[in-house]
Design an enzyme around this catalytic site. Structure first.
Site, PDB file in Angstrom:
ATOM      1  N   LYS A 170      -6.224  -1.959  -1.765  1.00  0.00           N
ATOM      2  CA  LYS A 170      -5.471  -1.260  -0.726  1.00  0.00           C
ATOM      3  C   LYS A 170      -6.399  -0.791   0.399  1.00  0.00           C
ATOM      4  O   LYS A 170      -6.027  -0.831   1.580  1.00  0.00           O
ATOM      5  CB  LYS A 170      -4.732  -0.077  -1.337  1.00  0.00           C
ATOM      6  CG  LYS A 170      -3.667  -0.495  -2.345  1.00  0.00           C
ATOM      7  CD  LYS A 170      -3.122   0.694  -3.111  1.00  0.00           C
ATOM      8  CE  LYS A 170      -2.098   0.266  -4.151  1.00  0.00           C
ATOM      9  NZ  LYS A 170      -1.624   1.403  -4.983  1.00  0.00           N
ATOM     10  N   VAL A 192       0.846  -1.194   0.000  1.00  0.00           N
ATOM     11  CA  VAL A 192       0.000   0.000   0.000  1.00  0.00           C
ATOM     12  C   VAL A 192       0.883   1.246   0.000  1.00  0.00           C
ATOM     13  O   VAL A 192       1.715   1.434   0.894  1.00  0.00           O
ATOM     14  CB  VAL A 192      -0.927   0.037   1.231  1.00  0.00           C
ATOM     15  CG1 VAL A 192      -1.784   1.309   1.213  1.00  0.00           C
ATOM     16  CG2 VAL A 192      -1.809  -1.198   1.277  1.00  0.00           C
TER      17      VAL A 192
END
Length: 434
Positions: free
Chosen positions: A205, A132
């Site tokens: 994410k 992420v």
């Protein structure tokens, strides 16, 4: 304890090749930081004929299954992406007690809970800072630094491609297609940009961030997802009229009844909000917690070097744990919170639609909103040139609401779309930070 830690790398693309070079070229420095040397014993690749300067071809193999099945492995770095064969390879590595470092957001969004349990059962680590926002350290703060606090919201720009496209639409006054073409020319967007522009990358994410922030298991399929392909130049102009900027946001927040809303969508972000100033291909994540208050993490969200930096941070941490004979990661899916339907999400909205130019239209619109309990905060009205509007509907109304339920707003849009005094299209965009 001076014996080297044996490391396998899966994937030698842009990020993987950089990780390999760091391990191979910075061995002395890494040994000083870890206390044991790292020995790269194999690199799994899809094809052998690619040019990989600085990497010994003898390390390469296409037999990834045999590579992770070795009994002497300490660390497996998974950078191939996608669900398969990555899922099986990571499971094999963890089952054999090897620690795993992954940048695979798609896999983690689906299997993070299961893989975390498998790591714990076998005394291994599972680290994934690079999954992420590239080089931005957000995973470790959520699962370690802020684990003693109660996070109430995580909101951010987690896809550099879409942020670049929207930024170009704003700053250069170009269309979505023109901005996308430039992003592809510069290497920010893939030849097939679907995962980025349709929001799927950001949704994976968002699932990972929500799971960490709220100590529960959230899968990518539970995230409400809306991409940016429908964003027009008129949407950009409408945002500017409200002193806002259009961004693709990933949002995870707690509801009043302790459930979770997780969503990805374009939004008009007030220019006074820190996220509005994030430019180009950068990422930024805004965290709100009960004790620490508001925090913001900003930096390069993609690219070989930034992502390799995040991977190597995990490598050093996991290697130190390995040297001490410990495993540092503790699974966080213990609260079993539910993901609420998007219809129960609260947000502000901006609606734009063409209307007839006759007395009573504005009052009828206001009454329609009121019938569904939707309060109006801003009303704009403009007359259009002949070529700018549908025949018979020469005026455009722009309406921003106070915070309301998504389900109530959907009902309003349905009635507006069917009303005889409204043109054919009702455009809707969420508003944040106003």
């Amino acid at each position: 304890m001076s014996k080297p830690l044996k490391v396998v790398l899966l994937g030698a693309g842009v990020v993987g090749s950089q990780v390999a070079r760091i391990i191979l070229n910075e061995g002395d420095t890494l040994e000083q930081r870890i206390g044991r040397r790292l020995e790269l014993v194999g690199i799994g690749v899809r094809r052998m004929d690619a040019d990989r300067p600085g990497i010994d071809p003898a390390l390469l193999t296409t037999d990834l299954e045999s590579l992770v099945a070795r009994d002497d492995l300490d660390i497996v770095i998974e950078l191939i992406g996608g669900l398969e064969p990555a899922r099986g390879l990571v499971r094999t590595a963890l089952s054999k007690g090897a620690s795993v470092i992954s940048a695979n957001k798609a896999l983690l969004a689906e299997d993070l809970g299961e893989l975390s349990r498998l790591a714990q059962e076998n005394g291994a680590d599972l680290y994934y800072e690079a999954a992420v926002a590239g080089a931005i350290p957000i995973i470790r703060p959520l699962r370690e630094s802020l684990v003693g606090d109660d996070i109430t919201e995580v909101m951010g720009i987690v896809n550099g491609t879409t942020n670049f496209i929207l930024d170009k639409m704003v700053t250069d006054d170009v269309s979505f297609d023109e901005a996308l073409a430039e992003a592809q020319d510069l290497g920010y967007a893939e030849a097939d940009p679907t995962a980025d522009v349709e929001g799927h990358d950001a949704a994976a994410k968002a699932a990972i961030l929500a799971g960490l922030a709220f100590h529960t298991e959230v899968k990518g399929g539970e995230v409400f997802t809306q991409g940016i392909t429908g964003v027009t130049e008129s949407d950009i102009a409408a945002a500017e009229s409200l002193d806002c900027t259009v961004k693709l946001l990933a949002v995870a927040k707690l509801t009043a009844d302790d459930r979770i809303i997780v969503k990805v969508h374009p939004a008009m972000v007030a220019n006074k909000h820190p996220l509005a100033s994030v430019r180009g291909a950068y990422n930024a994540i805004f965290v709100n917690s009960r004790e620490a208050g508001e925090l913001m993490f900003l930096g390069a969200g993609a690219g070989g070097n930034p992502t390799a930096s995040a991977v190597m941070g995990d490598v050093v941490t996991v290697a130190r744990n390995r040297r001490r004979g410990t495993a540092g990661h503790v699974g966080s899916g213990y609260t079993r919170r539910q993901v609420a339907p998007i219809g129960e999400s609260l947000a502000q909205f901006y609606l734009s639609f063409e209307v007839e130019d006759r007395p009573g239209v504005l009052a009828r619109c206001a009454a329609l909103f009121g019938d569904h309990g939707v309060s109006l905060r801003v009303v704009q009205q403009a007359y259009l040139e002949d070529e700018e509007h549908e025949e018979g509907f020469p005026a455009r109304l722009g309406v921003m609401t106070h915070e309301t339920r998504e389900s109530s707003l959907e009902a309003v849009v349905a009635e507006l779309s069917a009303a005889d005094f409204v043109g054919s299209e009702v455009r809707v965009m969420r508003v944040e930070g106003f």
